[in-house]
Every structure is written in C-alpha cells, then in structure tokens.
Design a protein around this motif. Structure first.
Motif, PDB file in Angstrom:
ATOM      1  N   GLY A 132       0.817  -1.213   0.000  1.00  0.00           N
ATOM      2  CA  GLY A 132       0.000   0.000   0.000  1.00  0.00           C
ATOM      3  C   GLY A 132       0.848   1.258   0.000  1.00  0.00           C
ATOM      4  N   ARG A 133       0.300   2.308  -0.643  1.00  0.00           N
ATOM      5  CA  ARG A 133       1.050   3.537  -0.895  1.00  0.00           C
ATOM      6  C   ARG A 133       1.435   4.276   0.372  1.00  0.00           C
ATOM      7  NH1 ARG A 133       0.248   5.205  -6.323  1.00  0.00           N
ATOM      8  NH2 ARG A 133       0.724   7.347  -5.776  1.00  0.00           N
ATOM      9  N   ALA A 134       0.562   4.341   1.342  1.00  0.00           N
ATOM     10  CA  ALA A 134       0.841   5.151   2.533  1.00  0.00           C
ATOM     11  C   ALA A 134       2.071   4.618   3.261  1.00  0.00           C
ATOM     12  CB  ALA A 134      -0.371   5.157   3.464  1.00  0.00           C
ATOM     13  N   PHE A 135       2.121   3.309   3.420  1.00  0.00           N
ATOM     14  CA  PHE A 135       3.254   2.689   4.111  1.00  0.00           C
ATOM     15  C   PHE A 135       4.539   2.886   3.310  1.00  0.00           C
ATOM     16  CE2 PHE A 135       5.897  -0.850   5.667  1.00  0.00           C
ATOM     17  CZ  PHE A 135       5.750  -0.691   7.040  1.00  0.00           C
ATOM     18  N   LEU A 136       4.468   2.648   2.004  1.00  0.00           N
ATOM     19  CA  LEU A 136       5.646   2.813   1.141  1.00  0.00           C
ATOM     20  C   LEU A 136       6.170   4.247   1.194  1.00  0.00           C
ATOM     21  CD1 LEU A 136       4.558   0.635  -1.928  1.00  0.00           C
ATOM     22  CD2 LEU A 136       6.498   0.190  -0.418  1.00  0.00           C
ATOM     23  N   ARG A 137       5.261   5.224   1.187  1.00  0.00           N
ATOM     24  CA  ARG A 137       5.659   6.638   1.286  1.00  0.00           C
ATOM     25  C   ARG A 137       6.443   6.901   2.567  1.00  0.00           C
ATOM     26  NH1 ARG A 137       0.450   8.308  -0.424  1.00  0.00           N
ATOM     27  NH2 ARG A 137       0.607   8.889  -2.620  1.00  0.00           N
ATOM     28  N   GLN A 138       5.914   6.384   3.656  1.00  0.00           N
ATOM     29  CA  GLN A 138       6.551   6.596   4.957  1.00  0.00           C
ATOM     30  C   GLN A 138       7.951   5.956   4.980  1.00  0.00           C
ATOM     31  OE1 GLN A 138       4.291   5.012   8.238  1.00  0.00           O
ATOM     32  NE2 GLN A 138       5.704   5.863   9.761  1.00  0.00           N
ATOM     33  N   VAL A 139       8.030   4.750   4.442  1.00  0.00           N
ATOM     34  CA  VAL A 139       9.301   4.019   4.427  1.00  0.00           C
ATOM     35  C   VAL A 139      10.328   4.761   3.565  1.00  0.00           C
ATOM     36  CG1 VAL A 139      10.379   1.898   3.569  1.00  0.00           C
ATOM     37  CG2 VAL A 139       8.308   1.774   4.963  1.00  0.00           C
ATOM     38  N   LEU A 140       9.899   5.248   2.409  1.00  0.00           N
ATOM     39  CA  LEU A 140      10.808   5.986   1.511  1.00  0.00           C
ATOM     40  C   LEU A 140      11.272   7.295   2.150  1.00  0.00           C
ATOM     41  CD1 LEU A 140       9.051   5.335  -1.914  1.00  0.00           C
ATOM     42  CD2 LEU A 140      11.339   4.549  -1.249  1.00  0.00           C
ATOM     43  N   ALA A 141      10.459   7.829   3.058  1.00  0.00           N
ATOM     44  CA  ALA A 141      10.824   9.090   3.711  1.00  0.00           C
ATOM     45  C   ALA A 141      11.781   8.871   4.882  1.00  0.00           C
ATOM     46  CB  ALA A 141       9.562   9.804   4.197  1.00  0.00           C
ATOM     47  N   THR A 142      11.888   7.639   5.387  1.00  0.00           N
ATOM     48  CA  THR A 142      12.683   7.432   6.610  1.00  0.00           C
ATOM     49  C   THR A 142      13.901   6.533   6.433  1.00  0.00           C
ATOM     50  OG1 THR A 142      11.029   5.774   7.248  1.00  0.00           O
ATOM     51  CG2 THR A 142      10.894   7.900   8.330  1.00  0.00           C
ATOM     52  N   PHE A 143      13.882   5.613   5.479  1.00  0.00           N
ATOM     53  CA  PHE A 143      14.998   4.660   5.339  1.00  0.00           C
ATOM     54  C   PHE A 143      15.951   5.050   4.212  1.00  0.00           C
ATOM     55  CE2 PHE A 143      14.589   0.947   8.058  1.00  0.00           C
ATOM     56  CZ  PHE A 143      13.363   1.200   8.645  1.00  0.00           C
ATOM     57  N   GLU A 144      17.251   4.966   4.485  1.00  0.00           N
ATOM     58  CA  GLU A 144      18.257   5.193   3.448  1.00  0.00           C
ATOM     59  C   GLU A 144      18.107   4.169   2.330  1.00  0.00           C
ATOM     60  OE1 GLU A 144      18.977   4.612   6.577  1.00  0.00           O
ATOM     61  OE2 GLU A 144      20.263   6.192   7.373  1.00  0.00           O
ATOM     62  N   ASN A 145      17.809   2.919   2.716  1.00  0.00           N
ATOM     63  CA  ASN A 145      17.784   1.817   1.760  1.00  0.00           C
ATOM     64  C   ASN A 145      16.451   1.086   1.850  1.00  0.00           C
ATOM     65  OD1 ASN A 145      20.722   2.073   1.102  1.00  0.00           O
ATOM     66  ND2 ASN A 145      20.883   1.583   3.278  1.00  0.00           N
ATOM     67  N   VAL A 146      15.822   0.905   0.689  1.00  0.00           N
ATOM     68  CA  VAL A 146      14.501   0.268   0.653  1.00  0.00           C
ATOM     69  C   VAL A 146      14.483  -0.769  -0.474  1.00  0.00           C
ATOM     70  CG1 VAL A 146      12.012   0.638   0.383  1.00  0.00           C
ATOM     71  CG2 VAL A 146      13.427   2.415   1.460  1.00  0.00           C
ATOM     72  N   VAL A 147      13.988  -1.959  -0.158  1.00  0.00           N
ATOM     73  CA  VAL A 147      13.748  -2.978  -1.173  1.00  0.00           C
ATOM     74  C   VAL A 147      12.245  -3.104  -1.345  1.00  0.00           C
ATOM     75  CG1 VAL A 147      13.932  -5.434  -1.734  1.00  0.00           C
ATOM     76  CG2 VAL A 147      15.841  -4.283  -0.574  1.00  0.00           C
ATOM     77  N   ILE A 148      11.768  -2.929  -2.573  1.00  0.00           N
ATOM     78  CA  ILE A 148      10.337  -3.120  -2.848  1.00  0.00           C
ATOM     79  C   ILE A 148      10.191  -4.404  -3.659  1.00  0.00           C
ATOM     80  CG2 ILE A 148       8.226  -2.124  -3.814  1.00  0.00           C
ATOM     81  CD1 ILE A 148       9.577   0.649  -3.611  1.00  0.00           C
ATOM     82  N   LEU A 149       9.594  -5.413  -3.033  1.00  0.00           N
ATOM     83  CA  LEU A 149       9.456  -6.728  -3.668  1.00  0.00           C
ATOM     84  C   LEU A 149       8.234  -6.766  -4.581  1.00  0.00           C
ATOM     85  CD1 LEU A 149      10.162  -8.912  -0.503  1.00  0.00           C
ATOM     86  CD2 LEU A 149      11.756  -8.415  -2.359  1.00  0.00           C
TER      87      LEU A 149
END
Lengths: 242, 242
Positions: B162-179
């Motif tokens: 879901g977009r809301a969670f992904l947005r938050q993660v992209l705003a806080t983590f240096e490194n993100v893996v989207i499966l």
C-alpha cells in the motif's frame, strides 16, 4: 604482450555454520590463488577465515587485512587505499583473489570499502560480489520462525543507529531486526518495553558459531551475554503460532 | 515397536542461480526420500524444482503441492491442512522430506503455512528450517552495490503493502527494497518520483533466472517487463560510488 589480469571476488561466507556457504562461494574459494581475510586491529581471530579454512588447500595464499577500528573517515579511507594497492598487485600478476566477509557481502560488510578504493585507483580491474546468508535469515531459521509473511514489512537496523529511529521503526514495522544488539542489550530491552514489543522479541547470539545462544523470549530471559555477534528479532516470533 | 519418524526440512533454494544454494541445502536435498515442491493453481512450472533438479537422483520421489491462489484465509488453511496430511503420511513411514521454496525460506515463503498446519495436527514431528539467499541480496550482488552500510537501515516491503506505508518508508529509510514491484511498476515509479528518490532506484527482474534483466537506473529506463519475480532497490545504488 597483454597478460590476463586477475579478478577480485567479495565473498559472503554466511553467519558461522560452514555448511551455510553457497556452492558458488565454496567453488570460488577453492579456485582463487589468494584469500584476503579482514581482522580489526584489536587482535581478535578472523571468524570468516575459521569458517572457510576447511575448504582451502595448502598452495593457496592467505593474507590478513588489518583495518583500524575507528570512525575517522580519513584513517579508514587511507587504510583501504593501502589494502587496494596490495590487492592490485595480486590481480596485476594475473592471480584471482577473494576477500571474505561474514554473513552477506552486501549487508554491512567491509568489502565495499575495499571495492570503492579499488575502483577509484583501478577502474579496469574486474570485481564480482558473491552474496551470503545474512545472519538474520540464519537466526530466524534456527528459531524456525518467519522473518516476514504476506504483505508485512521487515526493517533491519543496527542498534547503534540511535533511539529515535529505533522507536519509529518499532512503531511502524511488524518485523524488526536489531543488529549488534548485545553490547547495548539493556538499553534495547527498555526501548522494546517502552514500545510495547518486548513480548515479541527473541535474542540470538553467535548464531552458528561456538557459544551459540537462542533466547526465544527476551522478556522472560535473565542475564544474557552481550556479544557483538548478536541480534534481536521482533515480530512474527510470538504473534503467530509457527 | 517404536519406529523412527521422518523429519521435514523447509529449504530455501535461493533466487534462481543453482550455485546460490547453500552446501547444507544441497546435502539435504540429496539425502531426503521425498521432495515436495509448490505450484500455484495457475499452472506455471515450479521454478524451485527447476533449480534443484540437477542435484536430485532418480530414486527420490517428487511430489507437487498445489495451493489455491486466493486471499481467502479459510480456503488457504484448508489447502495447507491437506498438504500437512500428505507430509505426515510420509514422515510417519519413517521417510525424510524437504519442502522447497524460492529465495530464503524465512522470507515471504509458503513453507510456514505448511509448518503451522503440521504443528497444529502433529506437534510431535520434527521440522527444520534451512535458510537461503534472499532475492534482494543476490540482486545487490549482481549490481555490485551494498544493500546497507555502517549505521544505515534497510527496509524490505512488498509493493502490495500500500502507498501510505511505502511513502513513509521511503521518507525514513536510506535503503529500501520493494518486492514484487514488476506488476505495479508504473505506480512504483510515480511513488518514487513523488518521494524524490527515483534517481536512486534500480530494477532487477528474474534475478539469476532465464530472462534476467538489470536496470541500474530506473529513472532513465524506458518500458520494462512487469514480471512477478522483480524488485526495486532504492538507496546506496546511486548515492555512493561503489
């Protein structure tokens, strides 16, 4: 005359159990002429070397790489430039080499400091990264619990990252891995209790190594060893019956 | 007379490249009497079976496990209870068995649905989880970039989250893996652009499998295949020179 240059492999050797090397890592470690292994300047033995030693044969050269245990960027970069020079001499002589690191070579490994220094000095040299089993995957497997399921998220954070970030992560992610938790275990316990997640936390210390310790229920555990090779797993470990 | 019961192994076979199996996974797969492999009811071939097939020998029994592609909890649980019964019959006959899953068995694998059903019905049977190389580690290794360094965090999130969670993660983590990013790639590109992180994103599709595709720079890429076996890596991939 063009001579063939050697190739450098950055090989993740897994968390400790020698059987958790990949077939690829095992093959490469048996094929290269030189194996570089890292050691901090605090004098501890190289765990990575202990893991792979049974695979190696007598005509392979083992070379220790010492790097300063410092946060000084300048000191570290200087040290890695020196290591890169040593590696370059090996590759220029047409010999393949491996640099071994614990766990997965792509996660928090020193290999990429070497790779960066090498790339800056000699962009012509070939470098290949060989992944390894991350410590947290092996720890979850030992506990026989999933790290993440379905649509859940997984956050991996070093304990050194700071309380504010850890608090936020514990408030948003179903599953959290806190690396290097041992040396600050009491602080982590307090943080987990504050976040209401201590009951969901397991502790794994020296996973796959001599002295391995599994604590499925961190809330109920007493005194625990504060080893550097340690992690806290928060999440699926208690919520579901697996 | 007490007869020895068989043991079930949940074996992660890595992301696709057969050499990325661990020595342990390879040994177990050659020792067990029965190999269970999962297949969805959409009729696609079992990739996990393709990876391990060269290791197996003719007297081993291969058994397909079909499970419904549904989000109905009741239908899934019923299906897994049936699989657990089949597995139980094998173990009760004193035969060891492996259940193979792609990537790491502790990450988003179907193995734990089977394990839960088995545990509920027959808590006496022995089950061991054998970890595998996660797809994101292999993808980072292929790109020869670190997933995370130093004090950085790493977040692993399915695109379906879901977009809301992904947005938050992209705003806080240096490194993100989207499966599983392929089927919703355009949506993910928009989300990354919105978060100001599209320039930091790489795309890896069918890592280690036939038809593998690496796109180091998602921002500059044109049309891309929207495969299910695909992921986006955001972070270290562009910020530092590795």
């Amino acid at each position: 005359m063009m001579t063939r240059k050697g190739k450098l492999y950055g090989v993740g050797v897994g968390p400790g159990e020698p059987e958790l090397l990949t077939l690829k890592a095992a093959r490469i470690l048996q094929e290269v002429a030189v194996v570089f292994f890292p050691r901090g300047d605090k004098g501890e033995q190289s765990l990575a070397l202990q893991i792979v030693r049974p695979l190696l044969h007598p005509d392979q050269e083992l070379r220790e790489v010492t790097f300063p245990m410092t946060t000084s960027r300048r000191a570290l970069e200087g040290a890695w430039r020196e290591v890169a020079q040593t590696v370059t001499a090996v590759l220029d002589a047409g010999r393949d080499a491996a640099f071994i690191t614990m766990g997965d070579s792509t996660l928090y490994s020193t290999f990429f400091y070497l790779k960066r220094a090498l790339r800056e000095a000699r962009p012509d040299l070939e470098v290949e990264t060989v992944p390894g089993i991350p410590s947290f995957s092996a720890a979850a497997a030992l506990l026989s619990r999933p790290l993440a399921c379905g649509r859940e998220g997984l956050a991996v954070v070093p304990a050194t990252r700071g309380r504010a970030f850890l608090r936020q992560v514990l408030a948003t992610f179903e599953n959290v891995v806190i690396l290097k938790a041992g040396p600050v275990l009491e602080e982590m316990r307090n943080l987990l209790a504050e976040a209401g997640r201590l009951e969901e936390a397991a502790y794994v210390c020296r996973c796959g190594m001599p002295g391995q310790l599994l604590e499925e229920n961190l809330a109920a555990a007493g005194e625990l060893p504060g080893d550097y090779f340690s992690l806290i797993l928060v999440g699926n470990f208690s919520r579901s019956k697996f």
